[in-house]
Design a protein around this motif. Sequence first.
Motif, PDB file in Angstrom:
ATOM      1  N   TYR A  48      23.513   5.064  15.186  1.00 26.97           N
ATOM      2  CA  TYR A  48      23.577   5.235  16.640  1.00 26.97           C
ATOM      3  C   TYR A  48      22.996   6.573  17.104  1.00 26.97           C
ATOM      4  O   TYR A  48      23.311   7.058  18.184  1.00 26.97           O
ATOM      5  CB  TYR A  48      25.020   5.078  17.130  1.00 26.97           C
ATOM      6  N   GLY A  49      22.117   7.147  16.293  1.00 26.08           N
ATOM      7  CA  GLY A  49      21.438   8.370  16.697  1.00 26.08           C
ATOM      8  C   GLY A  49      22.330   9.588  16.719  1.00 26.08           C
ATOM      9  O   GLY A  49      22.127  10.510  17.530  1.00 26.08           O
ATOM     10  N   GLY A  50      23.320   9.638  15.847  1.00 23.90           N
ATOM     11  CA  GLY A  50      24.244  10.761  15.808  1.00 23.90           C
ATOM     12  C   GLY A  50      23.694  11.952  15.048  1.00 23.90           C
ATOM     13  O   GLY A  50      22.581  11.938  14.516  1.00 23.90           O
ATOM     14  N   VAL A  51      24.505  13.002  14.978  1.00 24.66           N
ATOM     15  CA  VAL A  51      24.122  14.241  14.306  1.00 24.66           C
ATOM     16  C   VAL A  51      24.373  14.101  12.815  1.00 24.66           C
ATOM     17  O   VAL A  51      25.423  13.606  12.392  1.00 24.66           O
ATOM     18  CB  VAL A  51      24.946  15.426  14.876  1.00 24.66           C
ATOM     19  N   PRO A  52      23.430  14.530  11.963  1.00 28.02           N
ATOM     20  CA  PRO A  52      23.652  14.444  10.521  1.00 28.02           C
ATOM     21  C   PRO A  52      24.773  15.371  10.071  1.00 28.02           C
ATOM     22  O   PRO A  52      25.223  16.241  10.823  1.00 28.02           O
ATOM     23  CB  PRO A  52      22.302  14.873   9.934  1.00 28.02           C
ATOM     24  N   PHE A  53      25.218  15.170   8.846  1.00 26.16           N
ATOM     25  CA  PHE A  53      26.278  16.017   8.302  1.00 26.16           C
ATOM     26  C   PHE A  53      25.862  17.484   8.426  1.00 26.16           C
ATOM     27  O   PHE A  53      24.815  17.882   7.896  1.00 26.16           O
ATOM     28  CB  PHE A  53      26.532  15.663   6.838  1.00 26.16           C
ATOM     29  N   PRO A  54      26.647  18.303   9.137  1.00 29.87           N
ATOM     30  CA  PRO A  54      26.166  19.635   9.507  1.00 29.87           C
ATOM     31  C   PRO A  54      26.550  20.755   8.550  1.00 29.87           C
ATOM     32  O   PRO A  54      26.480  21.927   8.908  1.00 29.87           O
ATOM     33  CB  PRO A  54      26.848  19.845  10.861  1.00 29.87           C
ATOM     34  N   GLU A  68      27.539  24.367  14.261  1.00 29.15           N
ATOM     35  CA  GLU A  68      27.472  24.040  15.686  1.00 29.15           C
ATOM     36  C   GLU A  68      26.044  24.080  16.243  1.00 29.15           C
ATOM     37  O   GLU A  68      25.795  23.624  17.365  1.00 29.15           O
ATOM     38  CB  GLU A  68      28.351  25.001  16.486  1.00 29.15           C
ATOM     39  N   MET A  69      25.112  24.599  15.467  1.00 31.81           N
ATOM     40  CA  MET A  69      23.714  24.666  15.903  1.00 31.81           C
ATOM     41  C   MET A  69      22.946  23.399  15.533  1.00 31.81           C
ATOM     42  O   MET A  69      21.871  23.137  16.084  1.00 31.81           O
ATOM     43  CB  MET A  69      23.047  25.903  15.298  1.00 31.81           C
ATOM     44  N   VAL A  70      23.488  22.621  14.604  1.00 30.91           N
ATOM     45  CA  VAL A  70      22.771  21.437  14.107  1.00 30.91           C
ATOM     46  C   VAL A  70      22.476  20.413  15.208  1.00 30.91           C
ATOM     47  O   VAL A  70      21.381  19.838  15.243  1.00 30.91           O
ATOM     48  CB  VAL A  70      23.548  20.793  12.939  1.00 30.91           C
ATOM     49  N   PRO A  71      23.412  20.135  16.161  1.00 30.46           N
ATOM     50  CA  PRO A  71      23.101  19.134  17.193  1.00 30.46           C
ATOM     51  C   PRO A  71      21.890  19.470  18.052  1.00 30.46           C
ATOM     52  O   PRO A  71      21.329  18.586  18.698  1.00 30.46           O
ATOM     53  CB  PRO A  71      24.376  19.104  18.050  1.00 30.46           C
ATOM     54  N   TYR A  72      21.471  20.730  18.066  1.00 33.86           N
ATOM     55  CA  TYR A  72      20.346  21.136  18.912  1.00 33.86           C
ATOM     56  C   TYR A  72      18.998  21.027  18.195  1.00 33.86           C
ATOM     57  O   TYR A  72      17.950  21.226  18.812  1.00 33.86           O
ATOM     58  CB  TYR A  72      20.547  22.571  19.398  1.00 33.86           C
ATOM     59  N   CYS A  73      19.032  20.720  16.892  1.00 32.06           N
ATOM     60  CA  CYS A  73      17.782  20.636  16.129  1.00 32.06           C
ATOM     61  C   CYS A  73      16.883  19.542  16.694  1.00 32.06           C
ATOM     62  O   CYS A  73      17.346  18.455  17.049  1.00 32.06           O
ATOM     63  CB  CYS A  73      18.087  20.368  14.656  1.00 32.06           C
ATOM     64  N   GLY A  74      15.600  19.855  16.775  1.00 31.25           N
ATOM     65  CA  GLY A  74      14.617  18.899  17.263  1.00 31.25           C
ATOM     66  C   GLY A  74      14.526  18.792  18.764  1.00 31.25           C
ATOM     67  O   GLY A  74      13.713  18.014  19.282  1.00 31.25           O
ATOM     68  N   GLN A  75      15.306  19.577  19.504  1.00 30.92           N
ATOM     69  CA  GLN A  75      15.316  19.483  20.957  1.00 30.92           C
ATOM     70  C   GLN A  75      14.566  20.657  21.602  1.00 30.92           C
ATOM     71  O   GLN A  75      14.252  21.650  20.950  1.00 30.92           O
ATOM     72  CB  GLN A  75      16.752  19.419  21.472  1.00 30.92           C
ATOM     73  N   THR A  76      14.315  20.514  22.885  1.00 29.71           N
ATOM     74  CA  THR A  76      13.495  21.471  23.623  1.00 29.71           C
ATOM     75  C   THR A  76      14.343  22.257  24.622  1.00 29.71           C
ATOM     76  O   THR A  76      15.136  21.669  25.361  1.00 29.71           O
ATOM     77  CB  THR A  76      12.370  20.729  24.385  1.00 29.71           C
TER      78      THR A  76
END
Length: 369
Positions: free
Chosen positions: A218-224, A275-283
Amino acid sequence: MSLRAGDWVEVRSKGEILRTLDKDGRLENLPFMPQMFQYCGRRFRVYKRAHKTCDTINFAGGRKLPGGIHLENLRCDGSAFGGCQAACLIFWKEAWLKPVDSASSGEVLPPPTKIAAGNGCTESDVLAATHAKTQPLSGGPRYACQATELLEATTRLPWWDVRQYFEDYASGNAGGWRLFVGFVYAAVFSCYHYMRRLGLTRLSVVLSWAYDKVQRLYGGVPFPRYRGSIPAGRPVPTVKLDLQPGELIRVKSYEEILQTLDTDNRNRGLYFDAEMVPYCGQTFRVRSRVTTFVNEKTGLINRLRGPAVILEKVWCKARYSDCRMQCPRAIYPWWREGWLERISDAPSDQRGHAQAAEAETRAHAASDT
């Protein structure tokens, strides 16, 4: 007052606030900082109840703060603290606020409690209290701010005290789904952590692999909680982009960032947090550069080994933090330039990038609850 996230409040007058403070400019050991006076008489929306927060001095889990409130977008500018650039979210006591029915209406709701009598504190006392009572013989002044004095203003809050999670929900800090997802992750990470401690490395790898598989559905965040592979103490990759406020950037992928980290998940001492992992790949856009900050443990000004940047509307949401889930403090993480890549912001594509960035930040704000 049992203020909830989204409520409107008015900051009390300077005189009213001074009457709540002791001679050290504090209420229940929480400092009222000089730059907070500029907000007196103005109205703001409650961001979240700060009934709890995190220990960033000893990193020993959660802390309980009676009557604490965070207001939207009100952060410390560091002007009274040697130019600290951390931009911490300011703590407010309910005694310093009064509820109003909207941003513009003059109607003030009846205060449910009486303002406590202080000890004749003045604005000069508040300014003087920004310097700790004991000063070092060398190394510059020692500052005292809300972050350095947080342990004095709070008490220990064990992660297993379930009352905090009921208050998270009742205050509007976090919705039911966000709390449920947090508990699921906490259970997975606890299993992963104890497998590692018991030497069951292969089993922990299978667990993190299965977690990633489910998240991809479902497009979630990988194991951080993966680790970098560079041996601690060995040189790590460095990149100098000289990014400036307002520039548009893209955060590199999680896999790319892991290649820049040592086995302690650091790059030149700067930790890459889960806590920074969810922002990976974003602008996002660069908010500010960070070179100078107050060390919360010592109160002294420290300088980073190599600059870092803060990104607009990118803060810790306490989804993956050990023993402090749903902490509302919204600390800005600091990003090495090697974790980012500059995006061309020519006039022809500026609007598209800006709209994409705005859509992402709206989604982040919505996911807070």
